[in-house]
Design an enzyme around this catalytic site. Structure first.
Site, short mmCIF file in Angstrom:
data_model
loop_
_atom_site.label_atom_id
_atom_site.label_comp_id
_atom_site.label_asym_id
_atom_site.label_seq_id
_atom_site.Cartn_x
_atom_site.Cartn_y
_atom_site.Cartn_z
N CYS A 75 0.89 -1.08 0.38
CA CYS A 75 0.19 -0.15 -0.51
C CYS A 75 0.81 2.03 0.44
O CYS A 75 1.78 1.46 0.64
CB CYS A 75 -1.06 0.06 1.36
SG CYS A 75 -1.25 1.48 1.82
N GLU A 76 0.40 1.80 -0.59
CA GLU A 76 1.65 3.09 -1.32
C GLU A 76 0.91 4.93 -0.06
O GLU A 76 2.18 5.61 0.59
CB GLU A 76 0.83 3.72 -3.04
CG GLU A 76 0.05 4.60 -2.56
CD GLU A 76 -0.57 5.26 -4.26
OE1 GLU A 76 0.82 4.63 -5.30
OE2 GLU A 76 -0.97 6.01 -4.01
N HIS A 77 0.20 4.29 0.58
CA HIS A 77 0.04 5.37 1.63
C HIS A 77 0.47 4.82 3.46
O HIS A 77 0.84 6.09 3.49
CB HIS A 77 -1.61 5.15 2.26
CG HIS A 77 -2.46 5.56 1.53
ND1 HIS A 77 -3.46 5.22 0.68
CD2 HIS A 77 -1.86 7.10 0.11
CE1 HIS A 77 -4.26 5.98 -0.31
NE2 HIS A 77 -3.34 6.59 -0.59
N HIS A 146 -5.88 -5.18 4.04
CA HIS A 146 -4.93 -4.60 3.65
C HIS A 146 -4.26 -4.15 5.52
O HIS A 146 -5.03 -3.94 6.42
CB HIS A 146 -5.70 -3.42 3.17
CG HIS A 146 -6.27 -2.84 1.89
ND1 HIS A 146 -5.18 -2.07 1.14
CD2 HIS A 146 -6.70 -4.09 1.24
CE1 HIS A 146 -5.41 -2.80 0.14
NE2 HIS A 146 -6.95 -3.34 0.20
N CYS A 148 -2.84 -2.04 6.90
CA CYS A 148 -2.43 -0.73 7.25
C CYS A 148 -4.30 -1.66 8.03
O CYS A 148 -4.09 0.51 8.87
CB CYS A 148 -2.95 0.42 6.08
SG CYS A 148 -3.68 0.62 4.97
ZN ZN Z 1 -2.54 1.53 3.51
#
Ligand code: ZN
Length: 187
Positions: A75-77, A146, A148
């Site tokens: 995930c790029e965030h 995910h 995150c």
């Molecule tokens: Zn994320």
């Protein structure tokens, strides 16, 4: 990839979070992370459409579905992993151009190997197959978990994010779309 800068940055990051980058367990970590990034971000320099160059004109005109292709992405965030399965369906063009099943899995694998969001990943896979095979239609569904969402923030283990991208016949014809969805959802 600039391995030297990755190594230096990982070392700096370890110091910044309050770690001792010289302790035994961490001394080699910058090198390990740099080597790992080379592998898990290999999709940044790859051209996945090249995987579809070797195809066959089999005159096959029915839908082909490759289901449950496992993938691992980042995930790029948050730079935390997200992983799951991709389902890919396509209907060959007039010439009946198809590729080996492993090529479809390879496209998913390559596109997964870079920092991104799941919404873009699903579209990229659909566009890649569209460009490489010029089929009558492509459908891609991704189901992923995910980290995150699990390790931090709302902490919702077991929740899955589902995204889809439809092109050509799958977008325009509800019957075609329904056939794909029933093949993807059948146990
Ligand atoms: Zn994320």
């Amino acid at each position: 990839m600039d391995q030297k800068t990755v190594k230096a940055s990982v070392r700096k990051m370890l110091v910044a979070i309050g770690e001792d980058p010289d302790r035994e367990g961490l001394a080699d970590t910058p090198r390990r992370v740099a080597e790992m990034y080379e592998e898990i971000f290999a999709g940044l320099t790859a051209n996945p459409v090249d995987e579809l160059k070797v195809g066959f004109e089999l005159g096959h005109h029915e839908m082909i579905v490759v289901r449950d292709i496992p993938f691992y992405s980042m995930c790029e965030h948050h730079l935390l992993p997200f992983h799951g399965v991709a389902h890919v369906g396509y209907i060959p063009n007039e010439q009946g151009r198809v590729v080996g099943i492993s090529k479809i899995a390879r496209v998913v694998d390559l596109i997964a190997r870079k920092p991104q969001i799941q919404e873009r990943m699903v579209s990229e896979i659909a566009d890649c197959i569209n460009d490489g095979l010029a089929p009558l239609g492509v459908a891609v569904v991704i189901e992923a978990e995910h980290m995150c969402m699990i390790m931090r923030g709302i902490k919702k283990p077991g929740s899955r994010v589902i995204t889809s991208a439809l092109r050509g016949a799958f977008k325009n014809n509800p019957t075609t779309r329904a056939e794909f969805m029933s093949l993807v959802n059948s146990k």
